[in-house]
Design an enzyme around this catalytic site. Structure first.
Site, PDB file in Angstrom:
ATOM      1  N   GLY A 133       1.086  -3.106   5.061  1.00 44.77           N
ATOM      2  CA  GLY A 133       1.348  -4.483   5.454  1.00 44.77           C
ATOM      3  C   GLY A 133       0.101  -5.338   5.395  1.00 44.77           C
ATOM      4  O   GLY A 133      -0.766  -5.136   4.545  1.00 44.77           O
ATOM      5  N   ASP A 134       0.013  -6.296   6.307  1.00 36.88           N
ATOM      6  CA  ASP A 134      -1.110  -7.219   6.364  1.00 36.88           C
ATOM      7  C   ASP A 134      -2.344  -6.494   6.891  1.00 36.88           C
ATOM      8  O   ASP A 134      -2.532  -6.346   8.092  1.00 36.88           O
ATOM      9  CB  ASP A 134      -0.748  -8.403   7.266  1.00 36.88           C
ATOM     10  CG  ASP A 134      -1.873  -9.418   7.394  1.00 36.88           C
ATOM     11  OD1 ASP A 134      -2.967  -9.180   6.841  1.00 36.88           O
ATOM     12  OD2 ASP A 134      -1.657 -10.458   8.045  1.00 36.88           O
ATOM     13  N   VAL A 192     -12.079  -6.201   2.275  1.00 36.58           N
ATOM     14  CA  VAL A 192     -11.508  -4.863   2.376  1.00 36.58           C
ATOM     15  C   VAL A 192     -10.555  -4.866   3.561  1.00 36.58           C
ATOM     16  O   VAL A 192     -10.901  -5.346   4.642  1.00 36.58           O
ATOM     17  CB  VAL A 192     -12.598  -3.789   2.575  1.00 36.58           C
ATOM     18  CG1 VAL A 192     -11.970  -2.428   2.860  1.00 36.58           C
ATOM     19  CG2 VAL A 192     -13.497  -3.706   1.348  1.00 36.58           C
ATOM     20  N   GLY A 193      -9.356  -4.357   3.367  1.00 35.91           N
ATOM     21  CA  GLY A 193      -8.361  -4.330   4.431  1.00 35.91           C
ATOM     22  C   GLY A 193      -8.359  -3.020   5.185  1.00 35.91           C
ATOM     23  O   GLY A 193      -9.363  -2.310   5.273  1.00 35.91           O
ATOM     24  N   ASP A 194      -7.191  -2.670   5.701  1.00 39.61           N
ATOM     25  CA  ASP A 194      -7.078  -1.483   6.552  1.00 39.61           C
ATOM     26  C   ASP A 194      -7.053  -0.180   5.775  1.00 39.61           C
ATOM     27  O   ASP A 194      -7.420   0.875   6.304  1.00 39.61           O
ATOM     28  CB  ASP A 194      -5.807  -1.576   7.401  1.00 39.61           C
ATOM     29  CG  ASP A 194      -4.544  -1.526   6.553  1.00 39.61           C
ATOM     30  OD1 ASP A 194      -4.463  -2.283   5.557  1.00 39.61           O
ATOM     31  OD2 ASP A 194      -3.629  -0.751   6.877  1.00 39.61           O
ATOM     32  N   THR A 204       0.844  -1.199   0.000  1.00 38.80           N
ATOM     33  CA  THR A 204       0.000   0.000   0.000  1.00 38.80           C
ATOM     34  C   THR A 204       0.876   1.246   0.000  1.00 38.80           C
ATOM     35  O   THR A 204       1.867   1.306   0.709  1.00 38.80           O
ATOM     36  CB  THR A 204      -0.859   0.032   1.281  1.00 38.80           C
ATOM     37  OG1 THR A 204      -1.632  -1.150   1.361  1.00 38.80           O
ATOM     38  CG2 THR A 204      -1.761   1.256   1.308  1.00 38.80           C
TER      39      THR A 204
END
Length: 346
Positions: free
Chosen positions: A258-259, A235-237, A206
């Site tokens: 990151g993760d 959907v991630g952070d 990202t």
């Protein structure tokens, strides 16, 4: 007492040999994750040309979307299980505490631009999926295919490897051996730790960017195409305020990379800004965030950048066998061009 606690932590980090990468300069300041120099440069020149902190974040992230930075920002990367590339982005105004974001955006290349329109033309914070696409079209954005030969080849190769890796658990058929479709297995097996393949640092790149304007106004933003082979709808952070990025003129700004599934559970960007509000140096604030997540997920992949309203900045990352150092970009009045900085992970 808070100041004493911060000093004690700093001394502990130094005694343990934990590296501190910090800096400061007269404003303005641009800091972004990873060595995406062209993005930094675009944001910096926006500021020099009289643009706002929001303008700088939007223009900087937009460069990465166009250049498909590391294949993890913009179109043509990180296909989901169905082979489609979708985008997440957010932008935050630390003066008005206003946010615009999109998640699972389909068929629109300029995700950060759409996020800016959400901020400016709605009273909402986050729009998702097909409805976000319809909104983007109403704002004048072009509906176009986000897939490329590269993303199609990635997906074909994944299918040929029996859909490995994937993000399913407690389903049948066995997701570690077979492709879906899946259905519940009838029993739940608690994982000791989250499913992780060997970390590929180019699977979570990202772009997160923070900007401190010469007036002290702050802004932060992110843009990403998520993780490869995600379950459609994930959907991630990145588009979540406080997780992917956060800004507040009274303290500073931060962004994470990151993760995203792990980072989202800890609101690292918000937490970093709050640490700075409490008096922590940005480098210390970043490290405290990483150490906090480590307690629960010692093998998580992630990094955080932090900048205070006085122009100080820092970064930190979680050390893994395949990820021992994190690179980020800085542009300020002390350098003639964007400068790559590196921090050893802790």
């Amino acid at each position: 007492m808070e100041r004493k606690s911060n000093l004690s932590l700093l001394l502990l980090l130094l005694v343990l040999g934990m590296p501190l990468v910090r800096g400061s300069s007269p404003l303005p300041l641009v800091v972004n994750t990873w060595p995406f120099k062209n993005a930094t440069e675009a944001a910096w020149w926006t500021l020099l040309s009289g643009g706002s902190a929001l303008d700088a974040v939007e223009n900087g992230c937009a460069v990465c979307e166009k250049e498909q930075c590391d294949g993890t920002v913009g179109f043509g990367g990180s296909p989901d299980e169905g082979g489609e590339t979708t985008l997440d982005a957010m932008i935050m105004d630390g003066t008005a505490m206003d946010v615009g974001a999109v998640g699972g955006l389909r068929r629109i290349k300029n995700a950060i631009g759409v996020a800016r329109r959400v901020l400016e033309h709605t009273t909402h914070t986050l729009l998702v999926g097909d409805s976000a696409t319809k909104f983007a079209e109403s704002m004048g954005f072009t509906n176009e295919d986000l897939s490329t030969k590269t993303s199609r080849d990635l997906h074909s190769d994944w299918l040929s490897r029996n859909c490995q890796p994937n993000y399913w658990r407690n389903v049948i058929p066995d997701p570690s051996k077979y492709c879906g479709p899946y259905k519940p297995s009838g029993f739940l097996k608690q994982s000791i730790s989250p499913h992780k393949e060997e970390v590929d640092i180019h699977s979570h790149d990202t772009i997160g960017m923070v900007v401190i304007h010469k007036t002290g106004h702050t802004a932060a933003g992110t843009s990403t195409n998520g993780i490869k082979f995600k379950i459609p709808g994930r959907v991630g952070d990145s588009p979540i305020p406080g997780a992917g990025a956060y800004a507040d003129d009274t303290a500073g700004a931060a962004a994470a990379t990151g993760d995203g599934d792990t980072l989202l559970r800890f609101l690292p960007s918000y937490q970093a800004v709050e640490y700075m509000r409490g008096g922590d140096d940005p480098a210390i604030a970043c490290q405290k965030v990483i150490l906090r997540i480590q307690k629960y997920y010692p093998n998580f992949f992630g990094a955080v950048i932090c900048a205070s309203v006085n122009g100080s900045y820092g970064a930190a990352c979680n050390k893994l066998p395949t990820f021992t150092q994190f690179s980020f970009m800085v542009s300020n009045s002390l350098h003639n061009e964007p400068t790559e900085k590196k921090v050893d992970c802790i």
